[in-house]
Design an enzyme around this catalytic site. Structure first.
Site, PDB file in Angstrom:
ATOM      1  N   GLU A  37      -8.708  -0.464 -50.184  1.00  0.00           N
ATOM      2  CA  GLU A  37     -10.066   0.092 -50.241  1.00  0.00           C
ATOM      3  C   GLU A  37     -10.202   0.971 -51.472  1.00  0.00           C
ATOM      4  O   GLU A  37      -9.378   1.858 -51.706  1.00  0.00           O
ATOM      5  CB  GLU A  37     -10.378   0.890 -48.976  1.00  0.00           C
ATOM      6  CG  GLU A  37     -11.675   1.687 -49.026  1.00  0.00           C
ATOM      7  CD  GLU A  37     -12.885   0.872 -49.447  1.00  0.00           C
ATOM      8  OE1 GLU A  37     -13.609   1.303 -50.362  1.00  0.00           O
ATOM      9  OE2 GLU A  37     -13.084  -0.218 -48.873  1.00  0.00           O
ATOM     10  N   SER A  39     -12.430   3.321 -52.293  1.00  0.00           N
ATOM     11  CA  SER A  39     -12.825   4.718 -52.130  1.00  0.00           C
ATOM     12  C   SER A  39     -12.358   5.283 -50.801  1.00  0.00           C
ATOM     13  O   SER A  39     -12.508   4.646 -49.753  1.00  0.00           O
ATOM     14  CB  SER A  39     -14.351   4.843 -52.223  1.00  0.00           C
ATOM     15  OG  SER A  39     -14.784   6.129 -51.847  1.00  0.00           O
ATOM     16  N   MET A  42     -15.005   5.393 -47.991  1.00  0.00           N
ATOM     17  CA  MET A  42     -15.578   4.153 -47.468  1.00  0.00           C
ATOM     18  C   MET A  42     -14.675   3.449 -46.463  1.00  0.00           C
ATOM     19  O   MET A  42     -14.844   2.259 -46.218  1.00  0.00           O
ATOM     20  CB  MET A  42     -15.915   3.220 -48.627  1.00  0.00           C
ATOM     21  CG  MET A  42     -17.076   3.701 -49.485  1.00  0.00           C
ATOM     22  SD  MET A  42     -18.642   3.801 -48.577  1.00  0.00           S
ATOM     23  CE  MET A  42     -19.024   2.049 -48.394  1.00  0.00           C
ATOM     24  N   TYR A  43     -13.722   4.165 -45.866  1.00  0.00           N
ATOM     25  CA  TYR A  43     -12.929   3.541 -44.805  1.00  0.00           C
ATOM     26  C   TYR A  43     -13.874   3.158 -43.660  1.00  0.00           C
ATOM     27  O   TYR A  43     -14.576   3.988 -43.108  1.00  0.00           O
ATOM     28  CB  TYR A  43     -11.869   4.507 -44.272  1.00  0.00           C
ATOM     29  CG  TYR A  43     -10.872   4.989 -45.305  1.00  0.00           C
ATOM     30  CD1 TYR A  43     -10.329   4.117 -46.234  1.00  0.00           C
ATOM     31  CD2 TYR A  43     -10.475   6.322 -45.328  1.00  0.00           C
ATOM     32  CE1 TYR A  43      -9.413   4.556 -47.175  1.00  0.00           C
ATOM     33  CE2 TYR A  43      -9.551   6.771 -46.266  1.00  0.00           C
ATOM     34  CZ  TYR A  43      -9.026   5.884 -47.190  1.00  0.00           C
ATOM     35  OH  TYR A  43      -8.119   6.334 -48.119  1.00  0.00           O
ATOM     36  N   GLY A  44     -13.883   1.886 -43.330  1.00  0.00           N
ATOM     37  CA  GLY A  44     -14.798   1.390 -42.307  1.00  0.00           C
ATOM     38  C   GLY A  44     -15.966   0.634 -42.885  1.00  0.00           C
ATOM     39  O   GLY A  44     -16.692  -0.058 -42.173  1.00  0.00           O
ATOM     40  N   GLY A  45     -16.196   0.787 -44.206  1.00  0.00           N
ATOM     41  CA  GLY A  45     -17.253   0.033 -44.861  1.00  0.00           C
ATOM     42  C   GLY A  45     -18.589   0.753 -44.922  1.00  0.00           C
ATOM     43  O   GLY A  45     -18.699   1.954 -44.620  1.00  0.00           O
ATOM     44  N   THR A  46     -19.607   0.017 -45.311  1.00  0.00           N
ATOM     45  CA  THR A  46     -20.940   0.582 -45.527  1.00  0.00           C
ATOM     46  C   THR A  46     -21.536   1.148 -44.252  1.00  0.00           C
ATOM     47  O   THR A  46     -22.067   2.265 -44.244  1.00  0.00           O
ATOM     48  CB  THR A  46     -21.878  -0.507 -46.096  1.00  0.00           C
ATOM     49  OG1 THR A  46     -21.429  -0.884 -47.403  1.00  0.00           O
ATOM     50  CG2 THR A  46     -23.314   0.006 -46.195  1.00  0.00           C
ATOM     51  N   CYS A  47     -21.444   0.409 -43.158  1.00  0.00           N
ATOM     52  CA  CYS A  47     -22.184   0.773 -41.945  1.00  0.00           C
ATOM     53  C   CYS A  47     -21.885   2.179 -41.424  1.00  0.00           C
ATOM     54  O   CYS A  47     -22.803   2.983 -41.268  1.00  0.00           O
ATOM     55  CB  CYS A  47     -21.953  -0.269 -40.854  1.00  0.00           C
ATOM     56  SG  CYS A  47     -22.888   0.080 -39.349  1.00  0.00           S
ATOM     57  N   HIS A 444     -37.545  -2.053 -13.488  1.00  0.00           N
ATOM     58  CA  HIS A 444     -38.826  -1.353 -13.689  1.00  0.00           C
ATOM     59  C   HIS A 444     -38.596   0.148 -13.543  1.00  0.00           C
ATOM     60  O   HIS A 444     -37.906   0.581 -12.614  1.00  0.00           O
ATOM     61  CB  HIS A 444     -39.834  -1.833 -12.635  1.00  0.00           C
ATOM     62  CG  HIS A 444     -41.141  -1.108 -12.702  1.00  0.00           C
ATOM     63  ND1 HIS A 444     -42.126  -1.418 -13.616  1.00  0.00           N
ATOM     64  CD2 HIS A 444     -41.618  -0.066 -11.963  1.00  0.00           C
ATOM     65  CE1 HIS A 444     -43.156  -0.611 -13.432  1.00  0.00           C
ATOM     66  NE2 HIS A 444     -42.867   0.222 -12.432  1.00  0.00           N
TER      67      HIS A 444
END
Length: 467
Positions: A37, A39, A42-47, A444
């Site tokens: 990776e 950066s 950014m561990y885990g990515g963008t989300c 409901h």
């Protein structure tokens, strides 16, 4: 080999959703995995870091601000909460993988040396990693439109910058009226910014039907968001304390003074610096890594997952990419991208807009004879939940094949739309008819019971075809 060379069964470049799921799964199966990776942010990515999680948390906090709350103080509090959550998720992602005996996480920029080797770092710190299988999961990055002065503006921000900045812009210009632009316009207006959206097309949300886009635009303008359709931003000029946006509309030039300019004109695959040519990996004319339906690149042992392969830019697509790839490596090798049907999408304005399948316009263009059912949320008798939570804005629309009663598509602009659309998706994937969805039993009060009314609220059925 020297001490700076590692050997692995699998190398994963990029810590996004698809890459981390693949790494974790293969590691559990005993494969030696090296995950690289660029950066440590950014561990885990963008989300979980700069995408879905922080932006949706901002949606939540912006909706909770009371009229007597200081906009700046409330925003600063919200950003603090966002940073705490993303830090927690980031650390959790790193520990979950790097803590496994079979997985090694390396932080640094990766570049191909040859089809089976990547290098990380430079000089004495350079590490070479070789593997039989390589997965590329480097994601996408914001595109900065080619507008004079924009790229060099000190007040240019991307979605990443906005969610890391603790200063609420008093006046925010948004260039782009698509999903990203509208979501941030809604968020920042509710925090207290004065927001103006510039859209070059005649209306925002150009992929949606006219009635759906108009309903979304009405909600935004009623709240106070200024939308300028049919406008072209000509220049961005920085001043000492503010920035001037120069734009053209209806043949006339105008200016707007703002504190920040959000570039929201799309995202492009991240391949710079990977040296793909050294591995013989081809890209598309738009810069994405070219893959087949099994997500294999021009080198069969190299796969590309997520945004970098040019597919739909959703975290859940990256997740499904990992399933397809894992089926190639550990399963029967039958799953492909062509298996995907009824993939939903949600724009998290308030209330959210969730869509799936064909629009009315697309269904007609494809030659279907259709029934259109549509109802305003405020008029749906079977949906008291909307009144309970005091959110009666929006509409629900279904496009139905008049001959088979199959659901071709839907647009849900309503409270809980991000959840409702998953029920519709499941129905579409398994051939459940519109009538069956309409006549099902729902709890409901809930939002799903709106289907009881809406699918029966037919506003148009195409005439039978001649002959």
């Amino acid at each position: 080999m020297d001490n700076n060379t590692l050997h692995a069964d699998v190398v994963v470049i990029g810590f996004g959703k698809g890459g981390k799921i693949a790494a974790a799964t293969l590691g559990q199966l005993g494969r030696q995995v090296v995950l690289i990776e660029k950066s440590d942010q950014m561990y885990g990515g963008t989300c979980p870091n700069v995408g879905c999680v922080p932006t949706k948390q901002l949606v939540h906090h912006s909706g909770n601000r009371r009229s007597d709350d200081s906009p700046q103080e409330w925003f600063e509090h919200a950003i603090g909460q966002v940073q705490s959550l993303t830090s927690l998720f980031r650390a959790g992602n790193y520990d979950a993988l790097n803590g496994a005996d079979t997985i090694t996480v390396i932080t640094g920029a990766a570049a191909f040396v040859d089809p089976h080797t990547v290098a990380v770092g430079t000089g004495a710190d350079r590490i070479r990693v070789t593997a039989e299988t390589i997965l590329i999961n480097t994601g996408s990055a914001p595109v900065i439109a080619d507008i004079p002065g924009l790229a060099d503006s000190s007040r240019l921000v991307t979605n990443v910058d906005l969610i890391r900045n603790t200063t609420l812009p008093g006046r925010l210009a948004v260039i782009g009226g698509g999903y990203l632009g509208i979501e941030f316009a809604s968020i920042y207006h509710r925090f207290g910014s004065r927001v103006t959206v510039f859209e070059s097309s005649a209306r925002i949300l150009v992929r949606e039907d006219d009635d759906v886009a108009a309903a979304a635009e009405q909600i935004l303008t009623d709240e106070g968001v200024d939308i300028v359709p049919g406008s072209t931003v000509l220049e961005v000029r920085d001043g000492a304390t503010e920035t001037t946006v120069v734009y053209e509309k209806n043949g006339r030039q105008h200016t707007l003074v703002v504190d920040a300019v959000l570039a929201a004109t799309g995202r492009a695959p991240v391949t710079d610096g990977l040296d793909l040519e050294k591995a013989g990996i081809r890209t598309t004319p738009r810069g994405a890594i070219k893959v087949d339906e099994y997500l294999r690149t021009s080198q069969p042992h190299v796969f590309a997952l997520g945004d970098v392969n040019g597919g739909p830019q959703f975290t859940y697509i990256s997740l499904d990419d990992s399933r397809i790839m894992l089926d190639q490596l550990t399963g029967e090798g039958k799953r492909t991208t062509t298996d995907r049907v009824a993939v939903p999408a949600t724009l998290f304005m308030t209330p959210p807009l969730a869509t799936i399948g064909m629009t009315e316009k697309q269904a007609r263009a494809a030659g279907h004879r259709i029934t259109v059912a549509r109802q305003n949320v405020a008029d749906i008798v079977a949906m008291p939940r909307a009144y309970i939570v005091e959110e009666t804005r929006g509409l629900m629309k279904f496009v139905i094949d008049a001959d088979t009663d199959q659901i071709l598509g839907a647009a849900l602009l309503s409270v809980d739309a991000q959840e409702l659309v998953n029920t519709v998706a499941l129905a579409m994937r398994h051939g459940i008819t519109a009538s069956e969805l309409r006549d099902s039993i729902y709890t409901h009060p809930s939002s799903t019971e709106a289907f009881n009314d809406v699918i029966g609220a037919v506003i148009h059925t195409d005439d039978p075809l001649d002959g």
